[in-house]
Enzyme design. Structure first.
Site, mmCIF file in Angstrom:
data_model
loop_
_atom_site.group_PDB
_atom_site.id
_atom_site.type_symbol
_atom_site.label_atom_id
_atom_site.label_comp_id
_atom_site.label_asym_id
_atom_site.label_seq_id
_atom_site.Cartn_x
_atom_site.Cartn_y
_atom_site.Cartn_z
ATOM 1 N N GLU A 109 -5.304 11.862 -2.485
ATOM 2 C CA GLU A 109 -5.316 10.718 -1.573
ATOM 3 C C GLU A 109 -4.804 9.508 -2.333
ATOM 4 O OE1 GLU A 109 -7.972 8.171 1.612
ATOM 5 O OE2 GLU A 109 -9.031 9.143 -0.028
ATOM 6 N N ASP A 133 -1.556 -0.287 2.452
ATOM 7 C CA ASP A 133 -1.064 -1.612 2.814
ATOM 8 C C ASP A 133 0.248 -1.467 3.582
ATOM 9 O OD1 ASP A 133 -0.132 -4.250 2.876
ATOM 10 O OD2 ASP A 133 -1.009 -4.700 0.931
ATOM 11 N N LYS A 176 6.566 -7.367 6.065
ATOM 12 C CA LYS A 176 7.845 -8.072 5.997
ATOM 13 C C LYS A 176 8.958 -7.125 5.553
ATOM 14 C CE LYS A 176 5.667 -12.466 4.996
ATOM 15 N NZ LYS A 176 5.462 -13.528 4.013
#
Length: 146
Positions: free
Chosen positions: A36, A110, A114
Site C-alpha cells: 500500500e 494526494d 493543479k
C-alpha cells in the site's frame, strides 16, 4: 515521534532498501507481497492483514508522524503479516526487485489537483512505469487497485 516509532520496531523497516529482493525472507515465508502506497493511519492495511493472514503486507508513507499511527494500530491489533517503512513512491525500485510485489494499493493518495503538479500524482505515467517494474505481472487491473 522517535520513541513511538521505536516501540513498533518489530514491524518498522528502518532501511527498506536493505530488504530489496529479500522481503519474503523478512516475513519468513513464501506468501505473496502486497504494497500500500500512502497508508495514512493504517486502517486499510491492518484490516487487510487481519482478513488475509496468508499475504504479506507492506505499507509505505512519506511521513513518520502518520506512519507511527498506522504502526501502533498494527501492534495493537497483533497483525504479524504487515511491515511499515517511511519512503517515497518514486524510490520503489530501490526497495523492490523486479516482479517482487504482487499487488499495489493506492487508496487515499494526494490528488495534486493543479495541472503543473501532475507528475506528482501516484497515477502519473512515471509512477505507473515504476509500478510495472516491481509488480510480478506488470500493470493490469488485477494487481493495482486505485
Amino acid at each position: 515521534c522517535g520513541a513511538r516509532m521505536e516501540a513498533c520496531a518489530a514491524i518498522w523497516e528502518k532501511a527498506p532498501s536493505d530488504n530489496k529482493g529479500r522481503w519474503k525472507e523478512v516475513f519468513g515465508n513464501d506468501n505473496p507481497i502486497y504494497l500500500e502506497i500512502g497508508c495514512g493511519k493504517g486502517k486499510f492495511i491492518t484490516g487487510m492483514a487481519r482478513q488475509y493472514p496468508d499475504i504479506n503486507f507492506l505499507a509505505i508513507d512519506l511521513f513518520e508522524d502518520v506512519l507511527v499511527l498506522a504502526m501502533e494500530k498494527a501492534v495493537a491489533e497483533e497483525t504479524p503479516n504487515v511491515r511499515f517503512f517511511v519512503g517515497n513512491a518514486s524510490a520503489l525500485e530501490d526497495y523492490f526487485e523486479q516482479g517482487e510485489v504482487e499487488r499495489i494499493f493506492l487508496n487515499f493518495s494526494d490528488p495534486w489537483k493543479k495541472r503543473k503538479q501532475a507528475k506528482r500524482r501516484l497515477t502519473h505515467k512515471n509512477f505507473l512505469n515504476i509500478y510495472k517494474k516491481i509488480l510480478k505481472n506488470g500493470i493490469n487491473l488485477w494487481n493495482i487497485r486505485i
